[in-house]
Design a protein around this motif. Structure first.
Motif, short mmCIF file in Angstrom:
data_model
loop_
_atom_site.label_atom_id
_atom_site.label_comp_id
_atom_site.label_asym_id
_atom_site.label_seq_id
_atom_site.Cartn_x
_atom_site.Cartn_y
_atom_site.Cartn_z
N PRO A 160 40.78 60.94 32.52
CA PRO A 160 39.85 60.10 31.75
C PRO A 160 40.57 59.09 30.86
O PRO A 160 40.12 57.95 30.72
CB PRO A 160 39.07 61.11 30.92
N ALA A 161 41.70 59.50 30.25
CA ALA A 161 42.44 58.57 29.40
C ALA A 161 42.99 57.40 30.20
O ALA A 161 42.90 56.24 29.77
CB ALA A 161 43.58 59.31 28.70
N VAL A 162 43.54 57.69 31.37
CA VAL A 162 44.04 56.63 32.25
C VAL A 162 42.88 55.74 32.70
O VAL A 162 43.01 54.52 32.79
CB VAL A 162 44.78 57.22 33.46
N ALA A 163 41.73 56.37 32.97
CA ALA A 163 40.56 55.60 33.40
C ALA A 163 40.10 54.64 32.29
O ALA A 163 39.71 53.49 32.57
CB ALA A 163 39.42 56.54 33.80
N VAL A 164 40.15 55.10 31.04
CA VAL A 164 39.79 54.22 29.92
C VAL A 164 40.75 53.03 29.85
O VAL A 164 40.34 51.88 29.67
CB VAL A 164 39.79 54.99 28.59
N MET A 165 42.04 53.32 29.98
CA MET A 165 43.04 52.25 29.97
C MET A 165 42.75 51.22 31.06
O MET A 165 42.78 50.01 30.82
CB MET A 165 44.43 52.83 30.17
N LEU A 166 42.44 51.70 32.26
CA LEU A 166 42.14 50.80 33.37
C LEU A 166 40.86 50.01 33.11
O LEU A 166 40.80 48.80 33.35
CB LEU A 166 42.03 51.59 34.67
N CYS A 167 39.83 50.70 32.60
CA CYS A 167 38.56 50.03 32.31
C CYS A 167 38.76 48.88 31.33
O CYS A 167 38.29 47.75 31.56
CB CYS A 167 37.55 51.03 31.74
N TRP A 168 39.46 49.14 30.24
CA TRP A 168 39.60 48.12 29.21
C TRP A 168 40.59 47.03 29.61
O TRP A 168 40.45 45.88 29.20
CB TRP A 168 39.99 48.78 27.89
N GLY A 169 41.57 47.38 30.42
CA GLY A 169 42.48 46.37 30.93
C GLY A 169 41.79 45.43 31.91
O GLY A 169 41.94 44.21 31.83
N VAL A 170 41.00 46.00 32.82
CA VAL A 170 40.26 45.19 33.78
C VAL A 170 39.16 44.40 33.06
O VAL A 170 38.87 43.26 33.42
CB VAL A 170 39.66 46.08 34.88
N GLN A 171 38.57 45.00 32.04
CA GLN A 171 37.53 44.30 31.28
C GLN A 171 38.07 42.99 30.70
O GLN A 171 37.42 41.95 30.79
CB GLN A 171 37.01 45.17 30.14
N ALA A 172 39.25 43.05 30.10
CA ALA A 172 39.84 41.85 29.51
C ALA A 172 40.11 40.79 30.58
O ALA A 172 39.90 39.59 30.35
CB ALA A 172 41.12 42.19 28.77
N TYR A 173 40.55 41.23 31.76
CA TYR A 173 40.76 40.28 32.85
C TYR A 173 39.45 39.62 33.26
O TYR A 173 39.37 38.40 33.43
CB TYR A 173 41.38 40.99 34.06
N PHE A 174 38.41 40.42 33.42
CA PHE A 174 37.11 39.87 33.81
C PHE A 174 36.53 38.97 32.71
O PHE A 174 35.81 38.02 33.00
CB PHE A 174 36.12 40.99 34.14
N MET A 175 36.86 39.29 31.45
CA MET A 175 36.38 38.46 30.36
C MET A 175 36.94 37.04 30.49
O MET A 175 36.25 36.05 30.25
CB MET A 175 36.78 39.07 29.01
N LYS A 176 38.22 36.97 30.88
CA LYS A 176 38.82 35.65 31.11
C LYS A 176 38.25 35.01 32.36
O LYS A 176 37.88 33.82 32.36
CB LYS A 176 40.34 35.79 31.24
N ALA A 177 38.17 35.77 33.46
CA ALA A 177 37.66 35.22 34.71
C ALA A 177 36.22 34.74 34.54
O ALA A 177 35.83 33.71 35.11
CB ALA A 177 37.74 36.28 35.81
#
Length: 310
Positions: A160-177
């Motif tokens: 779950p911790a790794v999943a949170v990291m991935l979620c928030w990392g991908v979120q920031a990318y999508f925020m830019k995209a």
């Protein structure tokens, strides 16, 4: 509301506002749970505090919400990744040690940087590259507390911790995209709707067998603190609108805990240990390097009519 900053530095103004707001929020965010208001209900309050700034920017945009499939898809992706990560975080901290979980989550900018580098072709100069490295080195030190407790026999918290990291990392990318295909105002409105959609889940996760503080220092205090979080999320959207994700992500993620540490030191008289002191020095240096990086503005944002900044 316009910052009055030159268009080329609009990303920096909004990123620094996010750093300050999230720094204050981080310093005081633990007050409500400490006073008997569960973190799951804090999430519900946070989702509600997203509504006022969403209405403000929507009014600024003439109540024009982009309803194209791409705008809705990107906006909901940003919102659900952020809110879904928060739900997973509740699950993780209930099963594992926070001193190991949060350093893992703090590495989410690595995901954003990798995606921005590979998929959007973002690059930076030497100062920016050095700032990114220092920011990534600083992030885990703010939450790492050796000897704070055992990791437990089970590693049920790790995925779950790794999943949170991935979620928030991908979120920031999508925020830019997303800023390349729709307005920042529309992105934030869809983020708000996503957060509200998951509020019943957070409510259902609340342990109602324990006493809940419904007084002014419960939901009332949470609302005042979480409003800072909500406005910071809004200015972060505008920071991504104008600046490169490869710069904005590490600046915001390193700058906010730096601000929290400094506020805790000045106001709450919390003296950091040697490791956190090192993190403060690294984060401060990284923030300065990223702020003066001359190649941080997104050229595509200069080629389009810029929406209002906050």
């Amino acid at each position: 509301m316009s910052t009055g900053a030159p268009a080329g530095r609009g990303w920096l103004v909004n990123a620094l506002v996010t750093v300050v707001l999230w720094g204050v929020w981080g310093a005081f965010s633990g007050l409500s749970p400490q006073r008997g208001f569960p973190e799951t209900l804090v999430y519900v309050v946070w989702a509600l505090t997203m509504v006022p700034p969403a209405l403000v920017v929507l009014k600024q945009a003439g109540w024009q919400l982009d309803r194209s499939p791409r705008a809705i898809g990107y906006g909901l992706a940003v919102g659900l990744l952020g809110a879904g990560g928060q739900m997973l975080l509740f699950y993780a901290v209930a099963r594992g040690p926070a001193y190991l979980i949060f350093p893992i989550i703090s590495l989410s900018p690595v995901v954003t940087i990798a995606l921005s580098f590979l998929l959007m072709g973002e690059r930076t100069g030497r100062l920016g590259a050095l700032g990114i490295v220092l920011a990534l080195l600083a992030l885990p030190t703010f939450d790492f507390a050796p000897g704070a407790g055992g990791a437990g026999a089970s590693a049920a918290w790790l995925l779950p911790a790794v999943a949170v990291m991935l979620c928030w990392g991908v979120q920031a990318y999508f925020m830019k995209a997303a800023n390349h295909v729709t307005s920042a105002e529309s992105i934030f409105v869809y983020m708000t709707l996503s957060g509200l959609a998951l509020a019943p889940v957070a409510w259902a996760m609340t342990d109602t067998s324990r006493a809940i503080n419904w007084g002014l220092d419960g939901p009332g205090l949470a609302a005042a603190i979480q409003l800072l979080n909500a406005i910071g999320a809004l200015t972060l959207v505008f920071a991504f609108r104008y600046g490169k994700a490869i710069i904005v992500a590490p600046l915001a993620n390193a700058g906010a805990p730096l601000a929290t540490a400094l506020i805790s030191l000045a106001v709450l008289h919390v003296v950091p240990g040697p490791l956190k002191t090192l993190g403060i020095v690294l984060a401060l240096t990284a923030s300065l390097l990223l702020a003066i990086e001359p190649d941080a503005t997104d050229p595509e944002s200069e080629a389009e009519p810029a929406p209002a900044t906050i």
